[in-house]
Motif scaffolding. Sequence first.
Motif, PDB file in Angstrom:
ATOM      1  N   VAL A 148       0.806  -1.101   0.007  1.00 42.81           N
ATOM      2  CA  VAL A 148      -0.014   0.167   0.071  1.00 42.81           C
ATOM      3  C   VAL A 148       0.744   1.326   0.125  1.00 42.81           C
ATOM      4  CG1 VAL A 148      -2.082  -0.957   1.164  1.00 42.81           C
ATOM      5  CG2 VAL A 148      -0.034   0.000   2.696  1.00 42.81           C
ATOM      6  N   GLY A 149       2.043   1.187   0.147  1.00 39.53           N
ATOM      7  CA  GLY A 149       3.027   2.188   0.131  1.00 39.53           C
ATOM      8  C   GLY A 149       3.029   3.228   1.369  1.00 39.53           C
ATOM      9  N   PHE A 179      10.570   4.023  -4.445  1.00 37.13           N
ATOM     10  CA  PHE A 179       9.244   4.039  -4.152  1.00 37.13           C
ATOM     11  C   PHE A 179       8.674   4.644  -5.496  1.00 37.13           C
ATOM     12  CE2 PHE A 179       5.444   6.479  -2.585  1.00 37.13           C
ATOM     13  CZ  PHE A 179       4.668   5.401  -2.242  1.00 37.13           C
ATOM     14  N   LEU A 202       1.635  10.737  -4.652  1.00 34.12           N
ATOM     15  CA  LEU A 202       2.447  11.472  -3.353  1.00 34.12           C
ATOM     16  C   LEU A 202       3.294  12.281  -3.955  1.00 34.12           C
ATOM     17  CD1 LEU A 202       2.299   8.895  -0.636  1.00 34.12           C
ATOM     18  CD2 LEU A 202       0.685  10.523  -1.378  1.00 34.12           C
ATOM     19  N   ASP A 213       3.539  14.015   6.621  1.00 30.58           N
ATOM     20  CA  ASP A 213       2.388  13.354   6.820  1.00 30.58           C
ATOM     21  C   ASP A 213       2.369  12.383   8.266  1.00 30.58           C
ATOM     22  OD1 ASP A 213       4.676  11.924   6.091  1.00 30.58           O
ATOM     23  OD2 ASP A 213       3.879  11.025   4.493  1.00 30.58           O
ATOM     24  N   HIS A 235      -1.162   8.832   4.144  1.00 31.73           N
ATOM     25  CA  HIS A 235       0.251   9.038   3.682  1.00 31.73           C
ATOM     26  C   HIS A 235       0.793   7.730   2.651  1.00 31.73           C
ATOM     27  CE1 HIS A 235       1.498   5.565   6.236  1.00 31.73           C
ATOM     28  NE2 HIS A 235       2.514   5.904   5.939  1.00 31.73           N
ATOM     29  N   THR A 236      -0.388   6.801   2.544  1.00 34.34           N
ATOM     30  CA  THR A 236       0.028   5.772   1.870  1.00 34.34           C
ATOM     31  C   THR A 236       0.141   6.097   0.514  1.00 34.34           C
ATOM     32  OG1 THR A 236      -2.059   4.834   1.592  1.00 34.34           O
ATOM     33  CG2 THR A 236      -0.946   4.044   3.611  1.00 34.34           C
ATOM     34  N   GLY A 237       0.905   5.171  -0.312  1.00 32.90           N
ATOM     35  CA  GLY A 237       1.052   5.493  -1.628  1.00 32.90           C
ATOM     36  C   GLY A 237      -0.297   5.147  -2.341  1.00 32.90           C
TER      37      GLY A 237
END
Lengths: 1025, 387, 458
Positions: A884-885, A900, C63, C77, C131-133
């Motif tokens: 989920v990053g 990333f 992001l 974040d 904050h997650t991608g």
Amino acid sequence: MSENFANQSNDTPDPNYWRSFKELFKDKETLEKKFNEFEKGVTDDFNPDTNLFGLSRRKFLALLGASAAFAGVACSNYRDKGEIVPYNQQPEEITLGKPNFYASTCTGCVSNCGILIKTREGRPIKVDGNPEHPINQGKICAKGQANILNLYNPERIKNPLKKNYNRFSEVDWKSVDEFIINLLNTSQKEIAIVSHSINSPTTQKLLNELKNVYSNINYYSYELFNDSIRNKAWQKCYGTPHFPLIKWDEAKIILSLESDFLGADCNKIENNRLFSLMRDVDSKKFNRLYVVESGMTLTGINADYRLKIKPENQLEFVLSLLSELKAKGVISSNLEFNYKLDDFIKRNNIDEKKVRFLIKDLSENKGKSIIYAGNSLSEDVHIAVNLLNELLGNKTLFNKNSYPVNISNLSSFDDFIKLVNKIDNNQVDVVIHLNCNPVYHLPEDIEYKKALAKIENVITLTETMNETAQLSKFVLPINHNFESWGDFKTRTGILSLAQPVILPIHNTRQLEAILLTWMAKDASVYDDLIYHDYLKFNWQNSVYNNFFSAIGFDKFWFSALHNGFITFEENTTYDFSFNYSVVTKINSNVDNNSGYTVILRESYSLGDGRFANNGWLQELPHPVSKVTWDNYAAISFNTANELRLKDNDLIEIKLEDRSLKIPVFIQAGNTDKTIVIELGYGREYSGIIASGVGFNANKLLSKNYKISPWIYTNAEVKKVNGKYILASTQEHHSFDIPREQDLHFKRDIVIEGTFAEYLENPNFVKEKQHTQHESIYQPFEYNEVKWGMSIDLNKCLGCGDCVIACNVENNVPVVGKDQVLKSREMQWIRIDRYYSGSPDDPKVSTQPMLCQHCDLAPCENVCPVVATTHSPDGLNQMTYNRCVGTRYCSNNCPYKVRRFNFFDYRDHFKNAYQENPLFALLNNPEVTVRSRGVMEKCTFCIQRIADARSEAIRLDRKVKGSDVTTACQDACPTSAIKFGDINDKEGEFYKYRNHQLGYYSLSVLNIKPNVTYITKLRNTHPEEA
Amino acid sequence: MHNKNLYGITALFDSPDKIISVAKKTAEAGYTRFDINSPYPVHGFDKAMNLKPSKLGFITLVFGLTGSIVALLFMFWTMSIDYPMIIGGKPFFALPAFIPITFEVTVLLASLATVIGMIVFFFKFPENRHPLHNTNYIKQVSKDKFGLVIEASDKNFEYQKVKDFIISLNPIEVEEIYYQEKELLSIIEPKFLTLLLAVALVTSGTTYFVLNELLYMVPFSWMSEQLRLNPQNSCELFADGFGMRMPVKGTVARGFMPYLQKGNSNPTELLENPYLITEENIKLGKSKYLTFCSPCHGNYGDGDSRLRGQFPNPPTLHSKRAQEFKDGMIYHIIVNGQNSMPSYASYLNNEERWAVVNFIRVLQKAKNASDSDLQFVKKENNKNASN
Amino acid sequence: MNIDYSREVPVVEGRLSLAQIEELVAKPLESKPDKKYYIALTISGSALMLGAICLAFSFYYGLGLWGNNQPIGWAYDIVNFVFWIGIGHAGTLISAILFLLRQKWRTGIARFSEAMTIFAVICAGLFPAIHTGRPWLDGYLLPYPNQHSLWVNFTSPLLWDVFAVSTYFTVSLVFWYIGLIPDFATLRDRTDSKLKKTIYSIFSLGWRHSSRHWQHYEKAYMLLAGFATPLVLSVHTIVSFDFAVSILPGWHTTIFPPYFVAGAIFSGFAMVVTVLVVVRKVFNLENIITMDHLDKMNKVILATGMMVGYAYAMEFFIAWYSGVQVEQFAFLNRAFGPYAWAYWIMVSCNVIFPQLFWFRKFRRSIPVMMIIVILVNVGMWFERFVITVTSLHRDFLPSSWAYYTPTLYDIGILIGSFGLFFTLVILFTKTLPVVSISEVKAVAEGAQPSHIGGIVNA
């Protein structure tokens, strides 16, 4: 209501007691209040059942049940996964999902290395060196690796273009051919054909035949970077133009003068291999490399001793060496050298100690040392160097069996000046460019561009648009290397073959085929195989009949194609006897250079600019400065202070009437008052990648040079307003803050020693190592195959070929300069470069850094969604579609090797440049194409491991460590990278895994990496304390 | 507003001291179903009303313990039984790392249980239809008065006696509270059924949308649609739409030297069999033979297969001619085909072709073995037996 | 000044009667909001909108719009997350710990600070989610068997967060609601409007002020307080684990749990004071939220501020004492590296300025305390910034060092979170009693029976 009130009032309570006075007096209102229990405004119809608690518990449950029951309805819906298009007739060699390999030859540069192209279902997806090829032996450089991107470059010209009214419009081949044939037929004046150097015998033959057909053809060829000066000097000294091959692997002492023989000069791949053979900790064979240069080069960072001398002083330096050696009686010669080494040392304030070591080494290793001058140095220096080698008896290190050959001779600047004059006096009416770009490459003061404007019929054969094509009437698209047939000869006794691996993707034709059509004077003769047949026929006559007539031709031909080259006996006996008379002609009246010296170098990644439109190469960090996407003026710290310059400041360089504005980059270890600039940047009209990237320093080239076309003295430099930000992948921290110095040593990231140290105590590293730490957990047992890697820092030169190989293998996207500036580059493997010592004379360490696949991986513990875990064979895996990053893994990775996807880079970079359907052909079908918001990193090429495993299953045996090689390992020109099974005690890898000099980076963390680094040994002079 | 029955009689007082003594008196008077209402808890009322201490604590304890046990077991089951994975080299059951969550779950369950337990079991809430509601009495006690209520359901409740008792406490106000039987609502009721249906449709609709549509939309579809060509994918770049391309004519892939005799029915030169008859080789040959050759030539090469009679009869491989064939010739036939037999070049790679050749040789030998062969076999067996 | 220590200082000043207290608290709910209210709402609302827009953009483009980069995976974040979680600690602390410590003065401020807790936790909970991608897949953080029958990683501090924060939010919400029930009942019985009555009735669950209920109620309140106390400590402890459990120098520190909790209380109280000072003025609750309240809270701020200062010093000492080069570098780099400015802002705001609270004069002067508490809030935000960013930007490998600069989107989202917080606060002041009516009544003068209780009247 009233009625109720009535009955109520019947049983009125006895007035003796009352609830309130009001009631006592039978106040109607109050009494009424008593019955309808509600306050005013809240009357009977206010029914708590419906208004307050409309849903009884039972009803609620009913509702819940109903929704749940229906929720499952029709959830199984088959989705069309797209159509399936099988082969109509499956080719014999193709098995779906299995790669094929085709031997061919790379045309990326003049070296013409043998390559092995990996195809899947008839589409090339990867290039590697041809292991059997005698020259490059299975390795190719970054350019060769990335060449595949040029094949699928969406900006290739897809149809012939004709310019009318300064606009290009697509036309069909037939009409073009007819027009041109007619043109050539009727032309009375000269037809000038300009090309790069021709290395293909058959093409050369074709060109000759073409000249027979059209007698008024004249050929001109050039290379922006070439070794003609070296060869001229050799000719003068030894009477033959063929500078011999050097046995680097036998030289004990190497003195390199202003030469980047491990980097951009000559055949890098071969030199790297031979050089690294003498950096071998197992056979304990180490050479000592002295580098004397002006700007920090790849060779420079690998030097044991490095001296800084301005190029114009090299001649004096060599002559002083000669006289010193003669004075010491090391060499005996009746020649007089009246130079004082001491004076020279003083004048150029260079480190005397180092020179002393050099003298010692040269005198002690006569016949085992080699002095090598760079291509860019003047003829005199080369002559002096030849003399020095001669006197030191270093001839023994010249390989007499085979020598490089140039099929065609390059034209000099004068030839081009003549051509321009002819054009000016209207003696030329057609100019044809064969896949070359003279407008960009030739010095401006030759005024080739101006001349071209005067010609109506300019024809350019090229893959992509460029500066020259822009000025042509016809632009004819030609096949890419991988779509073409061809043969190449760069050495005696070796002939390489190139075969296509895919039919032309666009409406393009092979260059030679086009010429053949013109030669036949009939546009209709063209077909796809026309050159194939010509080539085959030529080989039958010239090669087969001379050498191989024993076997059937087909057999010979097919096996030649199969192997990609043939070797044969060729009479190469040429002995060199030195002609001392030339030496006396050497005059070293050093022009008193008051100004700055400008040195123009070939770009490591872009060559002479041919690869400028290749995103991967643009983003490949410079091996020394780590700058991407730009060239720059590299200057020393002192010079910077002198001119009060900081990084990214703009300067203007003036050479006579030529000038250039370019940002500066302060390069540790550069010689003062020199400016080093790489060429190949600042392209125009050459696609969205290259255009406007960097600065066109070719502007500084001049037809009348003093030392060489690449070195100019007496330059004026001044700071100009403005800044231009360079994108470096590595923050080059300052030398003057003590707490930031030598951290790579303090933290055991890089461990170094000296060769002497190793000889007397082979375990000196292990003794320094931290002992194993205790853990509250039982570590996991890996009993099956466990994959590991070892990297020999003695062999790693820091060239970065592995980076490109990894990009190609693993579908790594290009992110663009803006993202590199934000330090978001995506490369899975990077070459870390560390400086230690002073900015004037830095010691440089390089270290390839990739995922270490730690047994106790810190990244795994912190991932909340188990997107990164360990496989039973010891790999640290990323599960892309689970990720989920959160980026927590990257934060907790001490090596910072995780990457990333802050954007969907295929979409973000240059308006979805990489989402062009052509990239679907490029991408490796075995590797996931990652999307936005996902973490990724090195996988140890897990797709290759999977292949090996399934193959092992097919042959029902266990998979062995030697079954798998990673992409970076295949690419490494010095075989510094080894990969295999840690648990296999018999395997070859075991030795490296448990090497005496092996260590783990940051071993203090006790996270048990599976990548072993082998300590870098510097072969310092024994007398050095 | 019929069937009104008496709920109880209430009285209001105005000071905390007073209400405490009232509570005492009422309790002493032997009433059990009475209650004190006050805007805030007045110290000492529980003693005055002699209430037993609250049992709430037990709920908390039980659920708290359940929480911690369930949490631990759950983590143990998921991480070491249901889907064990090697994470950072930790053992599958890494107790220290499980403590924080165990604690959190404990607290969560305990406190929720306490509150819900209190509201549902102790208070019997939600209860908005209690007779006391919307009375002047409740309004007063929720502001600043203190109230006493004696319920009619009390075992020794007599209207007159209670009234007198209350008067004797000299309250500032007395009120009788009545209530009515509340009727239950039935589920079979068009309005509710339609609601039911609506809800059902909405839920199923959303589920369908989410699972079958939404999850295939951007961004959810990312990475399920890959910018690459897997085998047998189509590709619109090429006019023919084939993602898989044909190799270029005249090229030679590694390990695929073209068979030069291809095409001519009687080859001028034959290849030598590069493979020795080894066990693996025969195994390979057998499997390939049974897959590709047996349908026509039969499992033992007699040419007696299920196809007999339907096609021009496939020949036996035990014919004299076939036996006299060189290995190279059989190879040639496999690659090239013969008469109505097609080429098997693209089904068998080089090794497999030769393996088939070898297997055919074995078949032939087996079919027409001579005594000498038998002797030989015996010898072999004995040798094997002996060692 | 002379205080009579023989008798307890009244918590509620001005000898208000029960009815007056109720009037005072309930007034804002029964009067129409005035112009000032709407202006305040517009300001906070537009801040919220700004945040929402920036967020929408970052969802659409990725992001990449933020400043985060390769070494610095976490920046604004997570900084904001920790900051808000910290703010969210004062409430439960006041209502739970002070309750267990029988601090009567808490009653005046408990309700409000609990509300702020909940709002702060809402703001905090937002950030881990965004904050997650791939925020649309945040569901993966919940332990349910997905289509690959994959569970979550219970050894990850980030997952502990999920549990800690959600538990904390639930419990404080319940705690808050329990406190509200009697007040809902009171409001229900005050109001005339049918709609209001309906709503209040639903929320009051039919509370009757019955003593038999009061008995369980007090028990439950005590139990909840008992749980909330360790919980409030555990939450920030676990949040600190996000850092402490990692191996990054500057994060990998055992002092973090207590240090974070102290910091949380510190910033939480600062924020409560900031808001209360305004509220008591606007709703003229000076008699219920008295100067003594503020004085006491400022004392707490001073104390916790000292603890934080101690932690700062101790970090340096341990870094030096450990003898680990990387650790030592990390802390020197904080104080003298590229982010020194942030570090010194943090130190001055958190350690130096609060020292003024040693003086009673300053503790009791509205303007001074206002300035200091705002500075403390700033300082505490920077503390989290220093911990997160400066540790990341220069860690083990000098080759992968980099610098972080926030983008407009980062700042916009930060502002947005404040917008969200204050919007909720402002709405709260008009919809619910900002002070617990029943509790304050209970501590009003003469609200409890004199010790010789009923006997006299008997």
